[in-house]
Design an enzyme around this catalytic site. Structure first.
Site, PDB file in Angstrom:
ATOM      1  N   LYS A  71       0.806  -1.228   0.000  1.00  0.00           N
ATOM      2  CA  LYS A  71       0.000   0.000   0.000  1.00  0.00           C
ATOM      3  C   LYS A  71       0.842   1.282   0.000  1.00  0.00           C
ATOM      4  O   LYS A  71       0.453   2.278  -0.589  1.00  0.00           O
ATOM      5  CB  LYS A  71      -0.964   0.007   1.204  1.00  0.00           C
ATOM      6  N   ASP A 107     -10.321   2.334   2.288  1.00  0.00           N
ATOM      7  CA  ASP A 107     -10.395   1.567   3.543  1.00  0.00           C
ATOM      8  C   ASP A 107     -11.182   2.306   4.630  1.00  0.00           C
ATOM      9  O   ASP A 107     -12.038   1.716   5.298  1.00  0.00           O
ATOM     10  CB  ASP A 107      -8.986   1.259   4.069  1.00  0.00           C
TER      11      ASP A 107
END
Ligand code: ATR
Length: 286
Positions: A71, A107
């Site tokens: 990420k 997220d």
């Protein structure tokens, strides 16, 4: 670069990626909306990430979801990032468009949507958040989206909690009060919600060592992991009569904007989707 401009391929890049639920999630929606496409699992170690991204761009993929451990690399590689990615310092969605890579982060929105669905707004409420890693950073942003007034950020290493609170204080509307796990009893007394973002209680890890007796009966308990689906913390909370929220809600809600970016349809998070994921998780756990 897309070969036809009508790419119907997307990927999930991670290491390991074998147990990722993304292909199941997106596959469910592709079937539901009658889209002839695919979400391909792409196992890539750190050193191969850039080459894999380059390859799928050339192959005409619409984009990829990115998971552990990529990420931060995706954040660094993107040509532009949205506000959520900037706040998180991490990208879980790369969209390939017009020769560019747009980095996004869904997220926090995923957790916020899951909590909103289960318990509604947190306007003016107090929340205890356990952990101070990347997952905690995303959870603070989600709690802030829901109007939380006060977040007790407790971590085994209280210095990390203090550092994360200081880093996010300038951008968060919520008051963030850092502390150690030992502060739990006092912090829990007024909490409407407990969120566990530590890796304690995940499959293969020891459970969290906290006494839920300190939480008011009206307090909900959320664990953001989904392996196992019912963590020891959630099992204990359910036995004591607390409302519980597992990690599948966040997973489904973070995937919805990714699917829309890849395939052009905003999909619905439904009980049927949840059932399909639970079935696969049970298979994994056999
Ligand atoms: P992530 O990016 O998923 O948040 P991480 O950055 O490795 O992962 O963070 C893991 C978190 O779980 C940390 O807050 C860690 O606490 P420390 O900072 O004190 O190490 C927490 N954690 C891991 N195992 C734990 C345990 N058994 N009890 C309490 N907290 C634990």
């Amino acid at each position: 670069m897309s070969l036809t401009g009508k790419a119907r391929l997307a990927g999930i890049v991670g290491w390991p990626v074998i147990h990722s639920l993304s292909p199941v999630l997106h596959g469910h929606w592709l079937a539901e909306y009658g889209i002839d496409g695919a979400m391909v699992p792409l196992a890539a170690q750190r050193e191969d990430f850039a080459a894999v991204i380059d390859g799928v761009r050339r192959a005409g993929f619409a984009g990829v979801n990115v998971t552990v451990p990529h990420k931060e690399s995706a954040f660094a590689m993107a040509h532009s990032v949205d506000a959520a990615a900037k706040a998180a310092g991490a990208v879980n969605l790369l969209v390939f468009r017009n020769g560019r890579m747009e980095g996004r982060n869904t997220d926090s929105l995923g957790l916020a949507e899951s909590l909103r669905e289960e318990i509604g707004t947190l306007n003016g409420k107090t929340v205890v958040l356990l952990g101070a890693g990347g997952a905690a950073r995303g959870a603070i942003l989600a709690l802030d989206m829901l109007g939380t007034a006060s977040i007790h950020l407790l971590n085994r290493d209280s210095k990390k909690a203090a550092a994360l609170a200081a880093a996010l204080a300038p951008q968060a509307k919520a008051r963030i009060e850092p502390g150690a796990l030992g502060d739990w009893t006092e912090a829990a007394a007024e909490a409407a919600l407990l969120v566990n973002s530590t890796s304690a209680g995940m499959t293969g890890n020891p459970p969290l060592d906290i006494d839920l007796g300190a939480l008011p009966k009206t307090g909900a308990v959320c664990d953001i992991v989904y392996s196992p689906l019912e963590t020891p913390l959630l099992k204990d909370a359910a036995a004591r009569g607390h409302k519980t929220i597992d990690g599948l809600g966040m997973l489904m809600h973070q995937a919805a904007p990714s699917f829309e970016a890849f395939f052009g349809v905003r999909p619905k998070v439904t009980p049927a989707l949840r059932d399909a994921l639970v079935k696969v998780l049970r298979e994994h756990q056999k």
